[in-house]
Design a protein around this motif. Structure first.
Motif, short mmCIF file in Angstrom:
data_model
loop_
_atom_site.label_atom_id
_atom_site.label_comp_id
_atom_site.label_asym_id
_atom_site.label_seq_id
_atom_site.Cartn_x
_atom_site.Cartn_y
_atom_site.Cartn_z
N THR A 14 0.84 -1.20 0.00
CA THR A 14 0.00 0.00 0.00
C THR A 14 0.87 1.25 0.00
O THR A 14 0.61 2.19 -0.76
CB THR A 14 -0.95 0.00 1.22
OG1 THR A 14 -1.79 -1.17 1.14
CG2 THR A 14 -1.82 1.24 1.23
N LEU A 38 -1.56 -1.01 -5.08
CA LEU A 38 -2.81 -1.30 -4.39
C LEU A 38 -3.42 -2.63 -4.82
O LEU A 38 -4.04 -3.32 -4.01
CB LEU A 38 -3.79 -0.15 -4.59
CG LEU A 38 -3.29 1.22 -4.10
CD1 LEU A 38 -4.38 2.26 -4.29
CD2 LEU A 38 -2.81 1.16 -2.67
N ALA A 39 -3.24 -3.02 -6.08
CA ALA A 39 -3.78 -4.31 -6.53
C ALA A 39 -3.10 -5.46 -5.78
O ALA A 39 -3.77 -6.39 -5.33
CB ALA A 39 -3.60 -4.47 -8.03
N VAL A 41 -4.40 -5.53 -2.20
CA VAL A 41 -5.72 -6.15 -2.09
C VAL A 41 -5.58 -7.67 -2.09
O VAL A 41 -6.18 -8.37 -1.26
CB VAL A 41 -6.65 -5.69 -3.24
CG1 VAL A 41 -7.92 -6.54 -3.30
CG2 VAL A 41 -7.00 -4.22 -3.07
N LEU A 85 -8.20 0.36 3.14
CA LEU A 85 -7.85 0.23 1.73
C LEU A 85 -9.12 0.12 0.88
O LEU A 85 -9.22 0.75 -0.18
CB LEU A 85 -6.94 -0.97 1.50
CG LEU A 85 -6.50 -1.20 0.05
CD1 LEU A 85 -5.76 0.01 -0.51
CD2 LEU A 85 -5.65 -2.46 -0.05
N MET A 86 -10.09 -0.66 1.34
CA MET A 86 -11.33 -0.79 0.57
C MET A 86 -12.06 0.55 0.48
O MET A 86 -12.61 0.89 -0.56
CB MET A 86 -12.25 -1.85 1.18
CG MET A 86 -11.73 -3.28 1.06
SD MET A 86 -11.53 -3.82 -0.66
CE MET A 86 -9.78 -3.59 -0.92
N LEU A 120 -10.35 2.63 -2.11
CA LEU A 120 -10.64 2.16 -3.46
C LEU A 120 -12.12 2.28 -3.83
O LEU A 120 -12.51 1.97 -4.94
CB LEU A 120 -10.19 0.70 -3.61
CG LEU A 120 -8.68 0.48 -3.50
CD1 LEU A 120 -8.36 -1.01 -3.51
CD2 LEU A 120 -7.94 1.20 -4.61
N ASN A 170 -14.60 0.55 -2.55
CA ASN A 170 -15.32 -0.71 -2.41
C ASN A 170 -16.01 -0.72 -1.05
O ASN A 170 -15.55 -1.33 -0.09
CB ASN A 170 -14.36 -1.90 -2.56
CG ASN A 170 -15.09 -3.22 -2.64
OD1 ASN A 170 -16.21 -3.35 -2.17
ND2 ASN A 170 -14.43 -4.21 -3.22
#
Length: 166
Positions: free
Chosen positions: A46, A51-52, A55, A87-88, A91, A93
């Protein structure tokens, strides 16, 4: 960890990746002992902006937490869930953030004694989630609860209160 704290996460990344790979090749693979190293890797990913990869790593750590009752100590599980929630939210989410935050809440209810700082962070994340969903009143209530927790913990003039309100 020290490299990340000094603002050099790119230097930390290969070291943390190698440590995780060594553990995954040994008897620790898939066990609760992997949660803390995976958490560290996701945090470094992160910090480097990958970021991918973060995750994927968080999902791997959370799958271990969800599957094993011995998956790290309560603090490690909680911090992993809170970091994944952050993080979600970053992003966008919101559904996954809400699911993960609900699991952190549930564990906090069943395992009392979690630090007040973690309770304040859960409250702050609830505020961010409510705000992202346009739920202004709930966001303000959660933010007020987080602020009150910080004030209780550190006093009314502590600089952390500014972070919660930010």
């Amino acid at each position: 960890s020290l490299l990340v704290e000094r603002g050099r996460p790119a230097e930390a990344l290969p070291l943390v990746q190698e440590a995780v790979q060594l553990l995954q090749a040994g008897p620790e693979a898939g066990t609760g002992a992997m949660v803390r190293p995976l958490r560290r890797l996701a945090e470094v990913q992160t910090a480097t902006g990958d970021l991918a990869a973060a995750v994927r790593t968080w999902r791997q750590a959370l799958a271990i937490i969800d599957a094993r009752s011995d998956a790290g100590d309560a603090e490690t599980r909680n911090l992993a869930r809170l970091s994944h929630t952050r993080l979600m939210l970053l992003l966008g989410n919101h559904d996954e953030a809400a699911r993960t935050l609900a699991l952190a809440d549930a564990e906090a209810r069943t395992k009392p004694g979690q630090p007040a700082s973690e309770r304040a962070e859960r409250q702050r994340l609830h505020a961010l989630l409510h705000a992202a969903r346009g739920q202004r009143e709930q966001a303000l209530g959660a933010l007020a609860a987080a602020d009150a927790t910080w004030a209780e913990l550190h006093g009314p003039d502590h600089p952390e209160r500014l972070r919660v309100a930010a």
